[in-house]
Design an enzyme around this catalytic site. Structure first.
Site, short mmCIF file in Angstrom:
data_model
loop_
_atom_site.label_atom_id
_atom_site.label_comp_id
_atom_site.label_asym_id
_atom_site.label_seq_id
_atom_site.Cartn_x
_atom_site.Cartn_y
_atom_site.Cartn_z
CB CYS A 12 32.70 45.34 7.45
SG CYS A 12 34.29 46.13 7.26
CG HIS A 120 42.34 53.05 15.85
ND1 HIS A 120 41.98 53.36 14.56
CD2 HIS A 120 42.26 51.71 15.96
CE1 HIS A 120 41.66 52.23 13.93
NE2 HIS A 120 41.84 51.22 14.76
CD GLU A 122 37.41 54.91 12.99
OE1 GLU A 122 37.54 53.67 12.96
OE2 GLU A 122 36.40 55.48 13.45
CB THR A 158 33.60 53.02 12.80
OG1 THR A 158 34.96 52.59 12.78
CG2 THR A 158 33.42 54.23 11.94
CB SER A 215 40.17 48.52 17.23
OG SER A 215 39.05 48.99 17.86
CG ASN A 216 36.60 44.84 13.96
OD1 ASN A 216 36.05 43.76 13.89
ND2 ASN A 216 37.54 45.23 13.12
FE1 F3S Z 1 34.08 48.15 8.09
FE2 F3S Z 1 33.86 50.60 7.49
FE3 F3S Z 1 32.50 49.59 9.41
S1 F3S Z 1 35.72 49.46 7.46
S2 F3S Z 1 33.74 48.00 10.27
S3 F3S Z 1 32.24 49.09 7.28
S4 F3S Z 1 33.55 51.50 9.44
#
Ligand code: F3S
Length: 276
Positions: A12, A120, A122, A158, A215-216
């Protein structure tokens, strides 16, 4: 077998930005892993002499400390600056935003609720900005019985699923006078999630590439698995078992927001070479 990449996948904006910052700051150290991908971290160490420090107290005056993409706690940042360390902030701007909201809302008399994983990094960071504290929840059940003031501010990690965030908001709104809901879910996550949803509906085997602690990536895997039971979460091509592709016609591929392109390409090549 047909192999297809999801329409959106992989790195990202925030991760690309953090890696660029690290590459531009040779002979430095990140406080905590810069991103959740050990292989990319090893590459930065090898090619750019960017090390990894787990305890920020080991930095000495004059050292270059890169703040990881997920951010750090407010007091840690203040300590680093106070101790004369050269702080290079690679916190993703989409993480800085909920930090600012927490501080502002908390100081304006709102009870802050964070939808996310308390363990986490974050969320540890985001929570630390709520001057008068914040409650962190992952389900509506945890909200039951909690006492709040009239004014509530709600932010999300996020990488959370929008639908689950809505459940928290839907629970709070009818029960309180004022609920300010901030959409702090990052678009990159949303786009990757939507794309994995679409491709996993068509695929009969799905490969989701990313760190086991990302996590994502876990979220992408969970969405994929809901639509395609033959979904596999791998870190790189070494985790692949060719038997997964037996009698399969369509392999979909997605990757977490901190998975570098070179790993994705290795996976695609490995599958192509082994499955005809
Ligand atoms: Fe990446 Fe920032 Fe979103 S690290 S997943 S652009 S919160």
């Amino acid at each position: 077998m047909k192999i297809e990449l999801a329409e959106n996948y992989g790195f990202c904006f925030g991760v690309k930005r953090a890696i660029k910052i690290a590459e531009d700051n040779k002979n430095s150290s990140t406080y905590g892993p810069l991103i959740h991908n050990s292989k990319e971290i090893n590459r930065l160490e090898k090619d750019f002499k960017v090390g990894l420090t787990e305890d920020y107290k080991t930095f000495k005056a004059g050292d270059k400390a890169i703040v990881r993409t997920h951010g750090i706690q407010k007091n840690e940042l203040e300590d680093l600056k106070k101790d004369g360390i050269d702080v290079i902030d690679a916190t993703c701007p989409y993480v800085t935003k909920p930090q600012q909201i927490c501080q502002e809302m908390s100081e304006n008399g709102y009870d802050v609720v964070i939808f996310g994983d308390e363990a986490h990094p974050e969320i540890k960071g985001v929570k630390s900005y709520a001057t008068y504290g914040a409650r962190v929840v992952t389900t509506v059940f945890e909200l039951e019985g909690m006492k709040f003031k009239d004014k509530i501010a709600l932010v999300a990690q996020t990488t959370r699923k929008v639908e689950e965030y809505m459940e928290i908001a839907n629970y709070l709104i009818p029960r309180h006078k004022e609920v300010r809901v901030f959409n702090t879910i990052c678009n990159a996550t949303f786009e990757n999630q939507e794309a994995v949803k679409q491709i996993s509906k068509k695929a009969d085997v799905m490969i989701v590439i990313g760190g086991k602690n990302s996590s994502n990536t876990k979220q992408l895997f969970s969405i994929s698995h809901d639509n395609c039971p033959d979904s596999y979460h791998i870190e790189d091509e070494k985790d692949i078992d060719y038997s997964w592709f037996k009698n399969k016609n369509f392999c979909g591929i997605s990757a977490g927001a901190s998975t570098p392109d070179w790993i994705i390409q290795n996976v695609v090549n490995f599958i192509e070479n082994g499955v005809k």
